[in-house]
Scaffold this motif. Structure first.
Motif, PDB file in Angstrom:
ATOM      1  N   ALA A   1      35.726  46.281  37.111  1.00 18.14           N
ATOM      2  CA  ALA A   1      35.134  44.983  37.485  1.00 18.14           C
ATOM      3  C   ALA A   1      35.050  44.020  36.298  1.00 18.14           C
TER       4      ALA A   1
ATOM      5  N   GLN B   1      38.353  36.908  37.722  1.00 17.75           N
ATOM      6  CA  GLN B   1      39.427  36.033  38.217  1.00 17.75           C
ATOM      7  C   GLN B   1      39.557  36.071  39.745  1.00 17.75           C
ATOM      8  N   LYS B   2      38.645  36.784  40.414  1.00 19.20           N
ATOM      9  CA  LYS B   2      38.744  36.917  41.875  1.00 19.20           C
ATOM     10  C   LYS B   2      38.734  35.549  42.553  1.00 19.20           C
TER      11      LYS B   2
ATOM     12  N   GLN C   1      46.235  48.084  34.529  1.00 24.42           N
ATOM     13  CA  GLN C   1      46.725  48.030  35.922  1.00 24.42           C
ATOM     14  C   GLN C   1      48.219  47.684  35.960  1.00 24.42           C
TER      15      GLN C   1
ATOM     16  N   ILE D   1      41.669  44.427  42.245  1.00 23.81           N
ATOM     17  CA  ILE D   1      40.589  44.538  41.256  1.00 23.81           C
ATOM     18  C   ILE D   1      40.069  45.964  41.264  1.00 23.81           C
TER      19      ILE D   1
ATOM     20  N   PRO E   1      44.224  39.731  45.629  1.00 28.80           N
ATOM     21  CA  PRO E   1      43.837  40.209  44.288  1.00 28.80           C
ATOM     22  C   PRO E   1      43.782  41.742  44.279  1.00 28.80           C
TER      23      PRO E   1
ATOM     24  N   LYS F   1      37.489  48.666  41.105  1.00 29.88           N
ATOM     25  CA  LYS F   1      36.035  48.631  41.322  1.00 29.88           C
ATOM     26  C   LYS F   1      35.265  49.169  40.116  1.00 29.88           C
TER      27      LYS F   1
ATOM     28  N   GLY G   1      40.693  45.702  32.510  1.00 27.77           N
ATOM     29  CA  GLY G   1      40.680  44.840  33.700  1.00 27.77           C
ATOM     30  C   GLY G   1      42.081  44.476  34.153  1.00 27.77           C
TER      31      GLY G   1
ATOM     32  N   SER H   1      50.973  38.750  37.311  1.00 33.13           N
ATOM     33  CA  SER H   1      49.717  38.463  36.630  1.00 33.13           C
ATOM     34  C   SER H   1      50.012  38.002  35.207  1.00 33.13           C
TER      35      SER H   1
ATOM     36  N   VAL I   1      43.887  41.654  38.556  1.00 44.68           N
ATOM     37  CA  VAL I   1      43.042  40.882  37.631  1.00 44.68           C
ATOM     38  C   VAL I   1      41.686  41.562  37.468  1.00 44.68           C
ATOM     39  N   GLY I   2      40.930  41.111  36.483  1.00 44.73           N
ATOM     40  CA  GLY I   2      39.535  41.515  36.364  1.00 44.73           C
ATOM     41  C   GLY I   2      38.712  40.731  37.390  1.00 44.73           C
ATOM     42  N   ALA I   3      37.495  41.216  37.664  1.00 40.48           N
ATOM     43  CA  ALA I   3      36.685  40.607  38.719  1.00 40.48           C
ATOM     44  C   ALA I   3      36.382  39.125  38.441  1.00 40.48           C
TER      45      ALA I   3
END
Ligand code: ATP
Ligand code: MG
Length: 323
Positions: free
Chosen positions: A182, A148-149, A26, A177, A175, A179, A22, A7, A144-146
């Protein structure tokens, strides 16, 4: 064999708490369990930062931020995207099998296009360069953060498209992410983004962080009035810091009334400063030895480039340019 994680973050401005929760957190939490590759997406940042001094300062800042947040260069391959020219070569091959209408469906492009009709081609092509970053390293997972989904989906689609035309070449990345994170809201309630200037800077001074927190937009309810935690930007940020029971107590204070938005902001400020203080010390330590930081990136690039070159050898052969 450990699965491979990859990432990156753009050096497009100052890292904020949305980037931390985000993405960076992680990377740190997963660094023992994955063969990890984390990069500074400087080629992506050129879509918005076109000034030598700013870009090079931001690049070093992101490197310091990564290290300060706890990424261990012994465990994680840390590198700078522009050190792998192979990524841009692969992006070209991908461009040639990608259609304009397909890229026009990307939400980030649509948002940029709404603001200005003069979107640069780099920004338009962002998902393809990102696909190249991920696929050249054969990454299994992309935390990633949501927001970038969709871009990770573009990478999967692109892998599939290439595999169909040229034969099995790429893995399909997943991905990762969180929850409960987000999309972290910014102080104006939109997604917190470096480019929206609505951030709470992770490594700001106490004063800068306070200023940002105090500017978080709320409705105009007075201290005694009951407040809705589910629509409150301050409460959304508390959720990142507080454990379940503390959050429940705060939730009750909101719905009963008696807690002012100012008090809620002051609580949030303390939560942020508690998180940041130890990381700040680590950052200051690395900032005193920038050659060491440059060396970490150099060694990381060497490792990532070896993998990229091996992969490109296969790709060039499949495309037909290797004769
Ligand atoms: P820019 O405005 O230049 O796009 P950004 O603030 O969106 O910057 P990026 O470098 O694009 O940051 O994203 C780095 C990582 O941080 C990505 O994984 C992205 O999903 C994540 N991220 C960015 N903003 C948020 C947010 N508000 N909430 C959660 N994750 C976020
Ligand atoms: Mg972004």
């Amino acid at each position: 064999m450990k699965k491979k994680l990859l990432s990156g973050i753009q050096p497009s401005g100052t890292i904020h708490i949305g980037n931390y929760f985000g993405a960076i957190k992680q990377f740190v939490d997963l660094q023992d369990n994955y063969d990890s590759f984390v990069f500074i997406a400087d080629l992506h940042a050129i879509t918005t930062i076109q000034n030598k001094e700013d870009l090079s300062k931001n690049i070093l800042d992101v490197a310091l931020d990564y290290l300060a947040c706890g990424l261990d260069p012994e465990k994680v391959c840390l590198f700078k995207q522009s050190d792998l020219a192979e990524v841009t070569e692969l992006a070209w091959y991908f461009n040639c099998i990608t259609t304009m209408p397909y890229l026009e469906r990307a939400t980030a492009y649509k948002d940029a296009h709404m603001k200005t009709k003069e979107v640069n081609i780099g920004l338009f092509d962002y998902p393809i360069l990102m696909a190249a970053d991920i696929l050249i390293q054969d990454a299994d997972v992309v935390p990633v953060g949501a927001d970038q989904k969709q871009h990770v989906e573009y990478a999967r689609d692109t892998a599939q498209k290439f595999n169909k035309i040229y034969g099995e070449t790429f893995k399909l990345p997943e991905p990762l992410i969180l929850k409960n994170v987000a999309i972290v809201p910014g102080i104006d309630g939109r997604k917190m983004s470096k480019s929206y200037k609505n951030t709470i800077p992770l490594f700001g001074t106490d004063e800068e962080i306070k200023k940002a927190v105090m500017r978080i937009v709320t409705d105009s309810k007075g201290t005694d009035e009951p407040k809705d935690p589910d629509t409150c930007n301050i409460f959304a940020l508390h959720k990142l810091f507080l454990k379940e029971d503390a959050l429940k107590i705060l939730h009750d204070k909101y719905t009963k009334g008696g807690l002012s938005y100012k008090e809620s902001k002051e609580m949030l400020l303390l939560e942020i400063l508690n998180l940041v203080k130890p990381m700040r010390e680590k950052r200051e330590m690395y900032a005193k030895d920038l050659d060491k930081v440059r060396n970490i990136l150099k060694n990381g690039a060497k490792k990532a480039k070896t993998i990229a070159l091996e992969k490109m050898n296969i790709i060039r052969d499949k495309v037909g340019v290797k004769i």
